[in-house]
Design an enzyme around this catalytic site. Structure first.
Site, PDB file in Angstrom:
ATOM      1  N   CYS A 111       0.838  -1.198   0.000  1.00  0.00           N
ATOM      2  CA  CYS A 111       0.000   0.000   0.000  1.00  0.00           C
ATOM      3  C   CYS A 111       0.874   1.250   0.000  1.00  0.00           C
ATOM      4  O   CYS A 111       1.694   1.446   0.901  1.00  0.00           O
ATOM      5  CB  CYS A 111      -0.926  -0.012   1.219  1.00  0.00           C
ATOM      6  SG  CYS A 111      -1.819   1.525   1.484  1.00  0.00           S
ATOM      7  N   CYS A 147       0.173   3.389   3.053  1.00  0.00           N
ATOM      8  CA  CYS A 147       0.838   2.839   4.239  1.00  0.00           C
ATOM      9  C   CYS A 147       2.339   3.111   4.189  1.00  0.00           C
ATOM     10  O   CYS A 147       2.968   3.346   5.225  1.00  0.00           O
ATOM     11  CB  CYS A 147       0.593   1.334   4.348  1.00  0.00           C
ATOM     12  SG  CYS A 147      -1.159   0.898   4.570  1.00  0.00           S
ATOM     13  N   ASP A 172      25.003  28.680 -22.119  1.00  0.00           N
ATOM     14  CA  ASP A 172      26.391  29.098 -22.307  1.00  0.00           C
ATOM     15  C   ASP A 172      26.701  28.812 -23.778  1.00  0.00           C
ATOM     16  O   ASP A 172      25.946  28.099 -24.447  1.00  0.00           O
ATOM     17  CB  ASP A 172      27.294  28.297 -21.373  1.00  0.00           C
ATOM     18  CG  ASP A 172      28.757  28.612 -21.575  1.00  0.00           C
ATOM     19  OD1 ASP A 172      29.063  29.801 -21.724  1.00  0.00           O
ATOM     20  OD2 ASP A 172      29.571  27.677 -21.603  1.00  0.00           O
ATOM     21  N   ASP A 231      28.609  24.080 -19.148  1.00  0.00           N
ATOM     22  CA  ASP A 231      29.489  22.913 -19.010  1.00  0.00           C
ATOM     23  C   ASP A 231      30.819  23.231 -18.341  1.00  0.00           C
ATOM     24  O   ASP A 231      31.593  22.333 -18.033  1.00  0.00           O
ATOM     25  CB  ASP A 231      29.768  22.285 -20.385  1.00  0.00           C
ATOM     26  CG  ASP A 231      30.769  23.092 -21.197  1.00  0.00           C
ATOM     27  OD1 ASP A 231      30.702  24.343 -21.122  1.00  0.00           O
ATOM     28  OD2 ASP A 231      31.606  22.495 -21.891  1.00  0.00           O
ATOM     29  N   ASP A 269      30.716  28.060 -14.916  1.00  0.00           N
ATOM     30  CA  ASP A 269      29.247  28.039 -14.975  1.00  0.00           C
ATOM     31  C   ASP A 269      28.608  27.567 -13.671  1.00  0.00           C
ATOM     32  O   ASP A 269      27.392  27.683 -13.503  1.00  0.00           O
ATOM     33  CB  ASP A 269      28.772  27.117 -16.115  1.00  0.00           C
ATOM     34  CG  ASP A 269      29.098  27.681 -17.486  1.00  0.00           C
ATOM     35  OD1 ASP A 269      29.090  28.916 -17.620  1.00  0.00           O
ATOM     36  OD2 ASP A 269      29.358  26.889 -18.406  1.00  0.00           O
TER      37      ASP A 269
END
Length: 735
Positions: A12, A15, A437, A630, A634
């Protein structure tokens, strides 16, 4: 300290939420996160011998029979490999079928543990037999009830069908009552159906347990589909590998691979660890890692990721990471962790379910009491109260919303996109602007000679030879790209008698009695060489070549745009997403690339803090922002954006700071990620609105004195089936 646990016999979702909450309240537990579809529990805290016992006690009180066991991965990977070897013979045939080249293999390389044991298959078989017999008894009882006067036989058949279909509900109710746990879904179903039997509504009683049973089957199917998508990455880990030891290749456990080891990768085998090709040439299938369907050719010096399949020729690989630190291990860990991180909407549903069930039960009691006092029709209002009990369990809602996010994470991983949590999907679904970028994100980040112009009385080949001979002393990317261009054209360098490098400007070299200067405009001005009449605005780095105060020519070196950049920007704009480029490269280069791609806003020459300031301006104007980059520089912007995305080819710091990682490093993956997020968010809202609307309608009908248990059955089990099927739609997203 953090540990992983397996939680067994948990059926469940509602539950499961209660168990997670109860464990979080235990002394010594800092944070507990339950991943219901994977049936895994991650607990952070101070572990003692008593803590696991207490965790099992609270779990057993909430749902009888639940067992929490420490996950085997906490003890290392040997147990994992031992388990794989037990199943080796079962997968040998599977490996041969998946080998594109048709080679036979003597041993198993892909560790794909069976998802079900023979006992589980047997239990499923018994369940289906009982279901089929129960349905047959139910159909016979309905026929006898409607078309004959054999009421006693029909009642007997109704009772038999009820026991066959609802035996597990009755059993769980009995166990839960013994544990002191009332008002779970089993207790509510038992109370409602036994009440219906007492009122003579036999068909409704059996119908409730039948739909409940069918709902369970749908739930199992949906959860297993989503679980398969999530665990697919973990199953790509390789059990064994051929590693060079004492001058010969030996088969060892992949978890014994160390950095620098030499591996032999045969045709048809999956690569065990990240590495660099030492010798040989082959084609590899990278689709399982980055979603790219086209095989990639690799040669000496090329990097290769673990989890990929060697399709053609045997090659030799030097490991650059141990198996546990390789890409496929990181992907498996990231995807599994993501499926445990809950979005805000999921947390809202969990909180809502705490007040929803008690309110419905209270409404059932008040309806029975007040309705009877007003109309003196006890049977009618008891029946109405029973319909309330049938629809009172919020399991459909509690499971369907996280299942939608779970499916979204699975769909993303199949497309080479790693979300670091369901909350990332939720945030991405609300993004109104995407900021890129430039270098390494929209462009390849590798410089190439893109234009050559001769001004003196020499040929293009001679100009390249002079420049290459001068630049060979430099390790600058621009110099290296010119040297590579010369090599590709078969141009041989001359050795200068004297040479040197002028920082930030270029190089000089003496060749055949002449001194040549190769560099930028600053170098030319230093040597009083006029370049004003020569066009340099070509969107790249310009290298002028001069001798004896005379300009001989210029070479432009620039970064090439990635193959899917234009398509990605176009698709984002068609989806109503505002696009921007923020880069540290000079404005003229940024304008050339961004203008060609059709980006809305282009800003060049920015430092990291300036990028962040620009990003905040876009957020204020347009709304939630995703930044994709990347580089190391950044990282601050990735962390400051509503959603940070990083290309897998980027710096480790960028990958750490990002919320999403694109394994194929192509911008079009951003579009796929946005589509997955939009679809997942849409499905979750659909589930909430539909479930609450249907349940509210049936409740209103019951209060107005028009109870119908068949409607109640649809409002609970029927709705659950529809919502679960709707949730797994997130697994399928077109690129």
């Amino acid at each position: 300290m953090e540990k992983n646990f397996e939680i067994k016999n948990l059926d469940c979702a509602h539950c499961g939420g209660k168990i997670e909450e109860a464990i979080n309240k235990l002394d010594g537990v800092e944070k507990a996160v339950l991943n219901f579809p994977l049936r895994k529990l991650k607990v952070k805290g101070e572990f003692t011998d008593e803590l696991l016992t207490k965790m099992n006690e609270v779990a057993g009180k909430i749902e009888a029979g639940v067992v929490i066991e420490e996950h085997s991965n906490n003890n290392g990977h040997h147990s994992h490999h031992d388990h794989c070897r037990e199943h080796e013979h079962n997968h040998h045939k599977h490996d041969e079928q998946n080998c594109c080249c048709g080679h036979d293999h003597e041993r198993h390389h892909d560790c794909k543990v069976k998802s079900q044991t023979p006992d589980e298959h047997e239990n499923k078989g018994v369940k289906f037999i009982l279901l089929a017999v129960g349905i047959a008894f139910f159909a016979a009882a309905l026929a006898l009830h409607h078309f004959t006067d054999l009421e006693i036989i029909s009642v007997f058949l109704f009772g038999s069908a009820y026991l066959l279909l609802g035996y597990n509900v009755l059993l769980n109710t009995f166990r839960n009552i013994k544990a002191g746990n009332f008002f779970d879904e089993n207790f509510l179903m038992t109370a409602a159906t036994l009440g219906a039997f007492a009122l003579g509504e036999y068909a409704e009683a059996v119908g409730v347990v039948l739909f409940f049973k069918i709902g369970e089957l749908f739930e199992d199917y949906a959860v297993s589909r989503s679980r398969k998508a999530i665990t697919a990455a973990a199953e790509l880990r390789v059990n064994e590998a051929d590693v060079l030891r004492n001058g010969e290749f030996r088969t060892i456990d992949s978890d014994e691979i160390e950095v620098g080891d030499i591996l032999r990768i045969k045709a048809g085998e999956r690569i065990a660890a990240d590495g660099i090709v030492e010798s040989g040439e082959s084609r590899i299938d990278t689709s399982a890692v980055n979603g790219e369907p086209v095989p990639m050719t690799v040669r000496k010096g090329d990097p290769v990721m673990s989890g990929c399949i060697n399709l053609s020729e045997t090659f030799i690989l030097r490991a650059t990471a141990a198996a546990d630190d390789s890409m496929i291990a990181k992907i498996a860990e990231a995807v599994e962790n993501a499926s445990a991180e809950k979005p805000k909407i999921d947390r809202f549903i969990t909180r809502f379910s705490k007040i929803y069930t008690p309110i419905v039960i209270l409404a059932a009691i008040l309806t029975a009491v007040i309705g009877t006092l007003v109309t003196h029709d006890l049977a009618k209002w008891i029946y109405s109260a029973l319909t309330f009990l049938v629809i009172s369990c919020p399991c459909a809602l509690v499971l369907s919303v996280p299942l939608a996010y779970f499916s979204g994470i699975g769909a993303a991983s199949k497309n080479g996109i790693l979300f670091k949590g369901g909350n990332v999907i939720e945030a991405l679904g609300k993004v109104k602007a995407v900021v890129f970028d430039k270098t390494g994100t929209l462009t390849n980040g590798s410089f190439n000679v893109t234009d050559i112009k001769v001004f003196g009385n020499i040929s293009e080949e001679e100009l390249l030879k002079i420049c290459g001979s001068c630049e060979q002393i430099s390790s600058h990317p621009v110099a290296e790209s010119i040297a590579e261009c010369c090599k590709s054209r078969g141009i041989t360098f001359e050795e200068p008698k004297k040479s040197g490098e002028l920082a930030g400007m270029g190089v000089y070299a003496e060749l055949n009695g002449k001194t040549f200067f190769c560099g930028n405009e600053k170098l030319m001005k230093l040597k009083k060489i006029n370049v004003d009449d020569h066009d340099e605005n070509k969107g790249g780095s310009v290298v002028y070549i001069a001798a004896n105060n005379e300009i001989l020519g210029r070479i432009i070196v620039s970064d090439s745009v990635k193959k899917t950049s234009a398509k990605a920007v176009s698709k984002l704009r068609s989806m109503g997403i505002y696009t921007s480029m923020l880069t540290g490269d000079k404005q003229e280069n940024a304008s050339k690339v961004g203008g060609a791609l059709g980006i809305d806003r282009i800003r060049g020459g920015l430092m990291p803090d300036e990028k962040l300031r620009e990003l905040n301006e876009i957020r204020n104007e347009k709304g939630a922002v995703m930044f994709v980059g990347d580089g190391i520089n950044d990282a601050p912007v990735l962390a400051g954006a509503d959603v940070g995305g990083a290309m897998q080819s980027g710096a480790d710091l960028a990958l750490e700071a990002a919320d999403a990682v694109f394994m194929n490093s192509e911008p079009e993956a951003i579009v796929t990620a946005k589509k997955i997020a939009d679809k997942t968010l849409q499905i979750s809202y659909q589930n909430i609105i539909f479930a609450l609307s249907v349940k509210a309608l049936v409740l209103i009908l019951g209060i107005l004195g028009h109870p119908n248990m068949w409607l109640a059955v649809f409002a609970d089990s029927g709705t659950a089936m529809l919502l679960i099927l709707n949730s797994i739609r997130a697994l399928k997203v077109k690129k």
